[in-house]
Design a protein around this motif. Structure first.
Motif, PDB file in Angstrom:
ATOM      1  N   GLY A   1      76.340  59.249  17.200  1.00 56.43           N
ATOM      2  CA  GLY A   1      76.056  58.746  18.531  1.00 56.43           C
ATOM      3  C   GLY A   1      75.031  59.547  19.291  1.00 56.43           C
ATOM      4  N   LYS A   2      74.368  60.496  18.639  1.00 58.43           N
ATOM      5  CA  LYS A   2      73.357  61.337  19.277  1.00 58.43           C
ATOM      6  C   LYS A   2      71.977  60.724  19.082  1.00 58.43           C
ATOM      7  N   TYR A   3      71.163  60.765  20.186  1.00 61.84           N
ATOM      8  CA  TYR A   3      69.819  60.204  20.113  1.00 61.84           C
ATOM      9  C   TYR A   3      68.922  61.085  19.242  1.00 61.84           C
ATOM     10  N   THR A   4      68.194  60.457  18.347  1.00 61.18           N
ATOM     11  CA  THR A   4      67.249  61.158  17.468  1.00 61.18           C
ATOM     12  C   THR A   4      65.962  60.356  17.370  1.00 61.18           C
ATOM     13  N   GLN A   5      64.986  60.928  16.680  1.00 60.10           N
ATOM     14  CA  GLN A   5      63.697  60.283  16.419  1.00 60.10           C
ATOM     15  C   GLN A   5      63.029  59.817  17.723  1.00 60.10           C
ATOM     16  N   TYR A   6      62.781  60.787  18.604  1.00 59.06           N
ATOM     17  CA  TYR A   6      62.105  60.487  19.867  1.00 59.06           C
ATOM     18  C   TYR A   6      60.663  60.060  19.591  1.00 59.06           C
ATOM     19  N   PRO A   7      60.117  59.189  20.419  1.00 57.88           N
ATOM     20  CA  PRO A   7      58.733  58.743  20.211  1.00 57.88           C
ATOM     21  C   PRO A   7      57.744  59.900  20.302  1.00 57.88           C
ATOM     22  N   ASN A   8      56.705  59.797  19.493  1.00 55.25           N
ATOM     23  CA  ASN A   8      55.576  60.725  19.535  1.00 55.25           C
ATOM     24  C   ASN A   8      54.314  59.880  19.614  1.00 55.25           C
ATOM     25  N   PHE A   9      53.705  59.869  20.816  1.00 58.18           N
ATOM     26  CA  PHE A   9      52.552  59.024  21.098  1.00 58.18           C
ATOM     27  C   PHE A   9      51.310  59.902  21.178  1.00 58.18           C
ATOM     28  N   LYS A  10      50.330  59.596  20.335  1.00 58.98           N
ATOM     29  CA  LYS A  10      49.099  60.381  20.297  1.00 58.98           C
ATOM     30  C   LYS A  10      47.911  59.456  20.437  1.00 58.98           C
ATOM     31  N   GLN A  11      47.081  59.746  21.443  1.00 55.08           N
ATOM     32  CA  GLN A  11      45.833  59.018  21.648  1.00 55.08           C
ATOM     33  C   GLN A  11      44.723  60.039  21.828  1.00 55.08           C
ATOM     34  N   GLY A  12      43.857  60.108  20.849  1.00 53.13           N
ATOM     35  CA  GLY A  12      42.827  61.136  20.875  1.00 53.13           C
ATOM     36  C   GLY A  12      43.458  62.515  20.745  1.00 53.13           C
ATOM     37  N   SER A  13      43.196  63.399  21.722  1.00 49.40           N
ATOM     38  CA  SER A  13      43.769  64.747  21.693  1.00 49.40           C
ATOM     39  C   SER A  13      45.027  64.862  22.543  1.00 49.40           C
ATOM     40  N   ASN A  14      45.396  63.783  23.262  1.00 49.80           N
ATOM     41  CA  ASN A  14      46.583  63.811  24.115  1.00 49.80           C
ATOM     42  C   ASN A  14      47.815  63.407  23.321  1.00 49.80           C
ATOM     43  N   VAL A  15      48.865  64.209  23.451  1.00 49.43           N
ATOM     44  CA  VAL A  15      50.126  63.946  22.769  1.00 49.43           C
ATOM     45  C   VAL A  15      51.233  63.898  23.808  1.00 49.43           C
ATOM     46  N   VAL A  16      52.055  62.838  23.752  1.00 54.15           N
ATOM     47  CA  VAL A  16      53.179  62.664  24.667  1.00 54.15           C
ATOM     48  C   VAL A  16      54.433  62.441  23.849  1.00 54.15           C
ATOM     49  N   GLU A  17      55.513  63.134  24.225  1.00 49.62           N
ATOM     50  CA  GLU A  17      56.799  62.988  23.541  1.00 49.62           C
ATOM     51  C   GLU A  17      57.846  62.527  24.554  1.00 49.62           C
ATOM     52  N   PRO A  18      57.976  61.203  24.794  1.00 45.87           N
ATOM     53  CA  PRO A  18      58.918  60.698  25.798  1.00 45.87           C
ATOM     54  C   PRO A  18      60.242  60.244  25.167  1.00 45.87           C
ATOM     55  N   ASP A  19      61.110  59.713  26.051  1.00 43.81           N
ATOM     56  CA  ASP A  19      62.310  59.028  25.556  1.00 43.81           C
ATOM     57  C   ASP A  19      61.961  57.634  25.076  1.00 43.81           C
ATOM     58  N   SER A  20      61.101  56.939  25.832  1.00 43.22           N
ATOM     59  CA  SER A  20      60.634  55.605  25.451  1.00 43.22           C
ATOM     60  C   SER A  20      59.287  55.364  26.099  1.00 43.22           C
ATOM     61  N   ILE A  21      58.534  54.407  25.547  1.00 38.68           N
ATOM     62  CA  ILE A  21      57.178  54.151  26.018  1.00 38.68           C
ATOM     63  C   ILE A  21      56.846  52.682  25.850  1.00 38.68           C
ATOM     64  N   ARG A  22      56.038  52.180  26.767  1.00 33.89           N
ATOM     65  CA  ARG A  22      55.515  50.814  26.710  1.00 33.89           C
ATOM     66  C   ARG A  22      54.012  50.909  26.930  1.00 33.89           C
ATOM     67  N   PHE A  23      53.222  50.350  25.981  1.00 38.61           N
ATOM     68  CA  PHE A  23      51.773  50.537  26.019  1.00 38.61           C
ATOM     69  C   PHE A  23      51.075  49.223  25.719  1.00 38.61           C
ATOM     70  N   ASN A  24      49.979  48.929  26.490  1.00 34.88           N
ATOM     71  CA  ASN A  24      49.172  47.732  26.290  1.00 34.88           C
ATOM     72  C   ASN A  24      47.845  48.138  25.666  1.00 34.88           C
ATOM     73  N   PHE A  25      47.578  47.570  24.469  1.00 36.32           N
ATOM     74  CA  PHE A  25      46.361  47.949  23.750  1.00 36.32           C
ATOM     75  C   PHE A  25      45.099  47.496  24.483  1.00 36.32           C
ATOM     76  N   LYS A  26      45.182  46.389  25.195  1.00 34.65           N
ATOM     77  CA  LYS A  26      43.991  45.805  25.802  1.00 34.65           C
ATOM     78  C   LYS A  26      43.660  46.462  27.130  1.00 34.65           C
ATOM     79  N   THR A  27      44.627  46.571  28.009  1.00 35.86           N
ATOM     80  CA  THR A  27      44.384  47.157  29.332  1.00 35.86           C
ATOM     81  C   THR A  27      44.473  48.671  29.335  1.00 35.86           C
ATOM     82  N   LYS A  28      45.031  49.248  28.255  1.00 33.63           N
ATOM     83  CA  LYS A  28      45.223  50.697  28.118  1.00 33.63           C
ATOM     84  C   LYS A  28      46.251  51.246  29.108  1.00 33.63           C
ATOM     85  N   LYS A  29      47.016  50.347  29.745  1.00 34.70           N
ATOM     86  CA  LYS A  29      48.059  50.797  30.649  1.00 34.70           C
ATOM     87  C   LYS A  29      49.294  51.191  29.861  1.00 34.70           C
ATOM     88  N   ALA A  30      50.032  52.142  30.421  1.00 37.27           N
ATOM     89  CA  ALA A  30      51.239  52.602  29.736  1.00 37.27           C
ATOM     90  C   ALA A  30      52.296  52.957  30.771  1.00 37.27           C
TER      91      ALA A  30
END
Length: 899
Positions: free
Chosen positions: A136-165
């Motif tokens: 019941g423990k949360y594992t495999q947290y998201p790892n979002f990398k765009q260029g040189s920026n790396v973000v490790e959140p609980d969850s993420i929502r990203f739009n490829f076209k508008t680049k909004k997140a």
């Protein structure tokens, strides 16, 4: 505390915060977390599935007939790659791709790894979130990398076209900062918004020992940062230090100009003060400038200008100019005084790759003799105890002609801080032609007496100035400058004599030019002899002859291969030299030394010249010296080695004296004192021992003057010891013997003229108090720290002992006898302590003593240095964040020496 810590800490934080990259926005509408989509019964799943969206699009396209309607533009602008461990499900109706368990997705410059990924390729959106394991423990947290920026959140929502997140509980590194935000919104590539952000330099991202909590942040990369309410939190306890909002510009450069906040202190003699406040100018990629100032309520002030510059493969250097106007007491009081002190330091070196035929270097340390003793912004006892300041600036160039020629220009400076006398050469000119062998044949072989004959030409010109602190760089200092030129042509050769002897003979011709000479005469009005300076060119010429003969004698004492000491090797190098210089009486005149005119004395008009004066009498000297070395062959303790180990017993045992062949036994004695010196290293070269003594064969009379009678004939021993000196230096530590400090980086203490070791204590740079005792102490491969502490406690210790004996006039006394000790150790893995002290057995008192304490507080550092007694008695307390980006977040308190 007398400091306004509230404003200093917060202003320091927001001035330095601009060097990081952060993202945020206030989100008014919350979205539901992504729910797990389970595959329907009967659906096809593929473990370790891997495919591309283009394959799915192609199937749809094949099932539709081509008509006259223009097809829509493709909704994805690139190929999408994905994979997952458990399953990868494609829902063509809903235009969804669902990846579960170690899911990975790659699109353009975006890399996304998570427990679960859902991609809506119709809306150009991707959703990622963590998953639960069997417990019941949360594992495999998201790892979002765009260029040189790396973000490790609980969850993420990203739009490829508008680049909004939209990101929940993001964790990212921005420079030295670790950033965590409850909600982050990426509006576009230029604007980010954060809500509930937390910033820290702690390496513990989840449970930092301190952090800055900010309600809202708007971040525009490379332009500006606007923050809402921010306050400092220590150990999860909010502090009252807060600021309602802040706005400041940003710069993409690594070095950014900005304010340097001062520190607040008070002293017993000059009142309250603001120290080391100013501005840093990032002028270019090759040089910068720091301007710092101090102000004291009694009117004292100080200014410092510091600049570093460098150009790759060309040169590098730095320059520091420091000035202080010091006022003691109050105007009208008897102890009122005012003085100006300054110090200039310049270091410059040129890369040898820039020009192999020329070089330029500078090492300057000059200024007021009292600077390091009187300055209230320097706590450097090693520098204040030093009695000499020296400088050198030199330029040299080599001319590739035949014979090769070398030219150099240099300026030197030597200053005694006790007598305040200054000696300078501005400049020194040196020119030389390489050795020429006029009798070498076409084969180029230099062998024998004639073929080895060689000659050179050397020119040495100087402008010598002797002055004092009070006249430094005033017109008076140049009034008595001495200018001279020395031309010399040495002629020499060397050859073998009787196979085993090396012989050298040489003759030297010199011509000296002066621009000033003197005339001595008796002044009847003043009833004294006066010297009159005569301006104008004058010269004299001298020559001399010398020869030397030496050999090497080897002796080995064998004790047997089965012995611990198998053999001792003794090497003797005797040498005999002869030097002859004739009398140059023609350059001498006479003057009357009294009013009668009958007492004539000889003098030369070249007296006091910087290259000396011609000699009046012959010099006919025979020199004798013997050098000895002792080396042993011992059985190696390592049984795998077949060869014995060589151990040096005595590095040298030297004897030297001379005999004057023209001594008359009255004004001059034939034998000079015998000089004995030796040195050795013990305990794996950790103990260095040096001994020197002077032995005089002649006796002395009741007035202490040497007489023409041997000491043994006067009822004494063969030699009379007139002086002796012993020095011992011993350094040991718990670390490996080869673990030495890196001496390639010159410290400020060394530049100021202090010692490299800490026998006189460590220096405290009040401009930046972040030099730690922990720096460089932990290296790979050393004992690791357990839950309590390591089994071996790191420590180091240095001893220095000096003993001096004097007996020139039967005083038979010990003129110097002192011991100095410096030690450092770790009480725990987080506590370091050190001490520097000593004892003078002649003066019967404790020498300079310093106590050092330091505590490693993870992201913070706390230190306390204390000199308990003496003229330099003081203490200094410091606590602050280690990170340089938050260097102004500190608190320090100190007590100044009574100067």
């Amino acid at each position: 505390m007398h400091t306004n810590l509230f404003h200093i800490v917060l202003l320091s934080f927001f001035l330095t915060f601009g060097a990081s990259d952060i993202y945020s926005q206030d989100i008014s509408k919350k979205r539901k977390p992504i729910t797990e989509i389970q595959p329907k019964k009967g659906s096809v799943t593929d473990s370790k599935a891997k495919t591309t969206v283009n394959d799915t699009v192609k199937k749809e396209k094949d099932s539709i007939k081509t008509d006259s309607i223009k097809p829509k533009k493709a909704f994805l602008e690139g190929k999408v790659k994905y994979k997952a461990d458990k399953y990868a499900k494609i829902d063509q109706k809903r235009k969804l791709i669902t990846l579960y368990d170690n899911a990975e997705l790659y699109y353009q410059d975006i890399e996304l790894k998570s427990g679960k990924i859902v991609m809506d390729y119709e809306k150009n959106e991707v959703y990622a979130g963590r998953i639960k394991d069997s417990t019941g423990k949360y594992t495999q947290y998201p790892n979002f990398k765009q260029g040189s920026n790396v973000v490790e959140p609980d969850s993420i929502r990203f739009n490829f076209k508008t680049k909004k997140a939209l990101i929940w509980n993001s964790r990212t590194d921005q420079g030295e900062f670790n950033v965590k935000a409850a909600i982050t919104k990426k509006e576009n590539d230029s604007v980010y918004f954060l809500k509930g952000a937390r910033f820290t330099t702690s390496t513990n991202k989840e449970n930092p020992e301190y952090y800055f909590r900010t309600s809202k942040v708007k971040f525009i990369p490379g332009k500006k940062v606007i923050t809402g309410l921010t306050n400092l939190v220590i150990a999860d306890v909010p502090t009252p230090i807060a600021l309602p909002f802040a706005f400041f510009p940003m710069n993409k450069e690594t070095s950014v100009s900005g304010l340097i906040l001062p520190s607040y202190n008070d002293s017993n003699t000059r009142g309250f003060s603001l120290q080391n406040g100013g501005y840093y100018f990032a002028l270019s990629d090759h040089y910068d400038l720091t301007v710092l100032g101090d102000y004291y309520t009694n009117g004292s002030y100080g200014m410092r200008f510091e600049s570093s510059y460098a150009k790759r493969y060309k040169f590098r250097g730095n320059i520091n100019v420091r000035f202080e106007n010091l006022i003691n007491s109050e105007r009208g009081y008897p102890d009122y005084s005012r003085q100006n002190i300054y110090n200039i330091q310049w270091s410059h070196s040129r890369d040898s790759k820039a020009n192999p035929n020329s070089s330029f270097s500078a090492s300057v340390n000059m200024g007021s003799s009292k600077y390091f003793r009187q300055s209230i912004n320097q706590s450097n006892v090693g520098s204040s105890l030093n009695n000499t300041l020296s400088s050198s600036i030199s330029y040299s160039k080599t001319f590739n002609i035949i014979p090769q020629a070398r030219l150099s220009l240099s300026a030197t400076h030597s200053q005694n801080t006790q007598t305040e006398s200054i000696n300078m050469t501005l400049p020194t000119l040196q020119f030389s032609l390489d050795r020429m062998y006029p009798f070498v044949g076409k084969d180029g072989v230099k062998k024998g007496f004639f073929k080895n004959i060689n000659l050179q030409y050397n020119l040495n010109g100087r402008n010598y100035i002797n002055t004092t602190d009070s006249l430094f760089f005033k017109p008076e200092m140049f009034k008595d400058a001495k200018i001279g030129f020395q031309h010399s042509i040495p002629l020499s050769t060397n050859f073998k004599l009787f196979k085993y002897f090396s012989a050298t003979t040489s003759a030297n011709y010199e011509e000296i030019w002066y621009t000033k000479t003197i005339r001595k005469s008796y002044d009847s009005d003043k009833s004294t002899v006066v010297d009159r300076t005569v301006n104008g060119f004058d010269a004299f010429r001298t020559y001399n002859f010398s020869a030397s003969l030496g050999t090497t004698i080897y002796g080995t004492f064998n004790f047997g291969e089965n012995k611990k000491i198998q053999a001792i090797r003794h090497v003797i190098r005797p040498s005999f030299s002869y030097a002859y210089t004739p009398s140059f009486e023609k350059y001498y005149d006479t003057y009357s030394s009294d009013a009668s005119g009958k007492m004539d004395k000889k003098y030369t008009r070249f007296e006091g010249g910087i290259f000396g004066a011609p000699g009046l009498s012959n010099s006919n000297i025979l020199g004798i010296s013997v050098s000895n070395t002792f080396e042993a062959k011992v059985t190696d303790s390592d049984t795998t080695k077949t060869e014995p180990k060589k151990v040096m017993l005595l590095n040298n045992l030297n004897f030297s004296t001379s005999y004057n062949l023209d001594a008359d036994g009255v004004t001059t004695l034939a034998w000079s004192p015998v000089r004995v010196s030796t040195g050795a290293q013990f305990f794996e070269n950790k103990l260095n021992a040096n001994l020197a003594a002077t032995l005089d064969p002649y006796a002395i009379d009741n007035s202490g003057q040497r007489i023409n009678k041997y000491n043994i004939e006067n009822g004494g021993s063969l030699f009379r010891m007139t002086s002796a000196n012993i020095t011992l230096n011993y350094a040991l530590s718990s670390k490996d013997k080869d673990n030495k400090k890196d001496k390639s980086k010159e410290s400020q203490t060394t530049r100021n003229g202090g010692r490299e070791d800490d026998l006189f204590g460590t220096a405290t740079d009040l401009n930046d108090n972040r030099k730690s005792m922990f720096d460089g102490s932990e290296e790979e491969g050393e004992d690791t720290v357990s839950e309590f502490f390591r089994s071996k406690i790191p420590w180091d210790m240095t001893f220095a002992y000096s003993f001096t004996y004097s007996n020139n006039n039967r005083e038979n006394k010990i003129s110097g006898n002192s011991l100095m000790i410096s030690a450092n150790t770790d009480l725990t893995s987080k506590w370091k302590v050190g001490i520097s002290t000593g004892y003078d057995f002649v003066q019967k008192g404790v020498t300079y003593t310093q106590l050092r304490f330091e505590r490693d507080l993870a992201s913070w550092r706390m230190s306390f240095n204390w000199t308990p007694f003496g003229t330099n008695a003081n203490w200094n307390f410091f606590i602050g964040i280690k990170s340089g980006i938050l260097s102004d977040i500190k608190w320090e308190k100190r007590n100044y020496p009574n100067r």
